[in-house]
Motif scaffolding. Sequence first.
Motif, mmCIF file in Angstrom:
data_model
loop_
_atom_site.group_PDB
_atom_site.id
_atom_site.type_symbol
_atom_site.label_atom_id
_atom_site.label_comp_id
_atom_site.label_asym_id
_atom_site.label_seq_id
_atom_site.Cartn_x
_atom_site.Cartn_y
_atom_site.Cartn_z
ATOM 1 N N GLU A 3 45.222 70.577 34.706
ATOM 2 C CA GLU A 3 45.203 69.396 33.865
ATOM 3 C C GLU A 3 45.045 68.129 34.700
ATOM 4 N N VAL A 4 44.581 67.111 33.959
ATOM 5 C CA VAL A 4 44.477 65.772 34.502
ATOM 6 C C VAL A 4 45.566 64.941 33.829
ATOM 7 N N THR A 5 46.377 64.290 34.630
ATOM 8 C CA THR A 5 47.449 63.474 34.058
ATOM 9 C C THR A 5 47.127 62.000 34.239
ATOM 10 N N GLN A 25 44.962 64.684 39.569
ATOM 11 C CA GLN A 25 44.581 66.076 39.288
ATOM 12 C C GLN A 25 44.855 66.912 40.526
ATOM 13 N N HIS A 26 45.247 68.163 40.299
ATOM 14 C CA HIS A 26 45.545 69.076 41.399
ATOM 15 C C HIS A 26 44.728 70.347 41.269
ATOM 16 N N TYR A 89 41.414 54.182 27.934
ATOM 17 C CA TYR A 89 40.811 54.417 29.243
ATOM 18 C C TYR A 89 41.071 55.866 29.630
ATOM 19 N N LEU A 90 39.983 56.582 29.806
ATOM 20 C CA LEU A 90 40.043 58.002 30.092
ATOM 21 C C LEU A 90 39.654 58.261 31.542
ATOM 22 N N CYS A 91 40.407 59.128 32.156
ATOM 23 C CA CYS A 91 40.085 59.609 33.488
ATOM 24 C C CYS A 91 39.583 61.048 33.358
ATOM 25 N N PRO A 109 44.647 62.589 29.065
ATOM 26 C CA PRO A 109 44.960 62.152 27.702
ATOM 27 C C PRO A 109 44.656 60.686 27.450
ATOM 28 N N GLY A 110 44.410 59.931 28.512
ATOM 29 C CA GLY A 110 44.034 58.529 28.343
ATOM 30 C C GLY A 110 45.214 57.580 28.368
ATOM 31 N N THR A 111 44.915 56.327 28.643
ATOM 32 C CA THR A 111 45.876 55.222 28.529
ATOM 33 C C THR A 111 45.338 54.268 27.478
ATOM 34 N N ARG A 112 46.166 54.016 26.458
ATOM 35 C CA ARG A 112 45.765 53.048 25.426
ATOM 36 C C ARG A 112 46.197 51.660 25.878
ATOM 37 N N LEU A 113 45.219 50.842 26.164
ATOM 38 C CA LEU A 113 45.472 49.510 26.715
ATOM 39 C C LEU A 113 45.266 48.461 25.645
ATOM 40 N N THR A 114 46.239 47.576 25.522
ATOM 41 C CA THR A 114 46.120 46.419 24.638
ATOM 42 C C THR A 114 46.279 45.165 25.476
#
Lengths: 116, 116
Positions: A3-5, A25-26, A89-91, A109-114
């Motif tokens: 997984e990507v965190t 990611q690992h 923002y997705l990695c 899962p992304g970061t929701r930025l406001t």
Amino acid sequence: DTEVTQTPKHLVMGMTNKKSLKCEQHMGHRAMYWYKQKAKKPPELMFVYSYEKLSINESVPSRFSPECPNSSLLNLHLHALQPEDSALYLCASSQDPRSDLVNEQFFGPGTRLTVL
Amino acid sequence: AQKITQTQPGMFVQEKEAVTLDCTYDTSDQSYGLFWYKQPSSGEMIFLIYQGSYDEQNATEGRYSLNFQKARKSANLVISASQLGDSAMYFCAMREGGTSGSRLTFGEGTQLTVNP
């Protein structure tokens, strides 16, 4: 570990703040990506790192500054953002950008930025 | 010119029925890859299936299959026996170039709703 965190999950910031998004990611992947996604739209590529070197910058404003400290970590430093920068923002990462493998991208899962 | 076209902004299907999500693409490259991703409301992009341009057989992954018609430049996703959890946005994407080539081009997406 497949997984990507991404941290944080949510971020609210003012236009004068400085903040950073983190991605990890690992899976031993050697390509890592930042995407910006507005609601109901496809992801837009921002940056690509290949073997820890910046290989693609899609003419992103300098208020977004990527960093790849090592092969497992990708940061996105944010400074003086505008309200229109509010988005998910997705990695992502993929296996080996120099090979002819499928190289599907695994997304976090992304970061929701406001931005206020 | 748009490289990936998804003509169905929204689709509805009854639970347990099959559904086809359309995707057409445009490229002059001989070597390319086509991907389908699922994005639930939680935001994470989930890789579903891949088709390489030189693959002679249609790709299948469990309930997902890709109806690849190279001459027509189409790569439709077929989901068999729909489940309520299949309700999500689905993106078709293309990677051009012989080796890896890190850039994915996404279509606008299709919002699938599975009705009980």
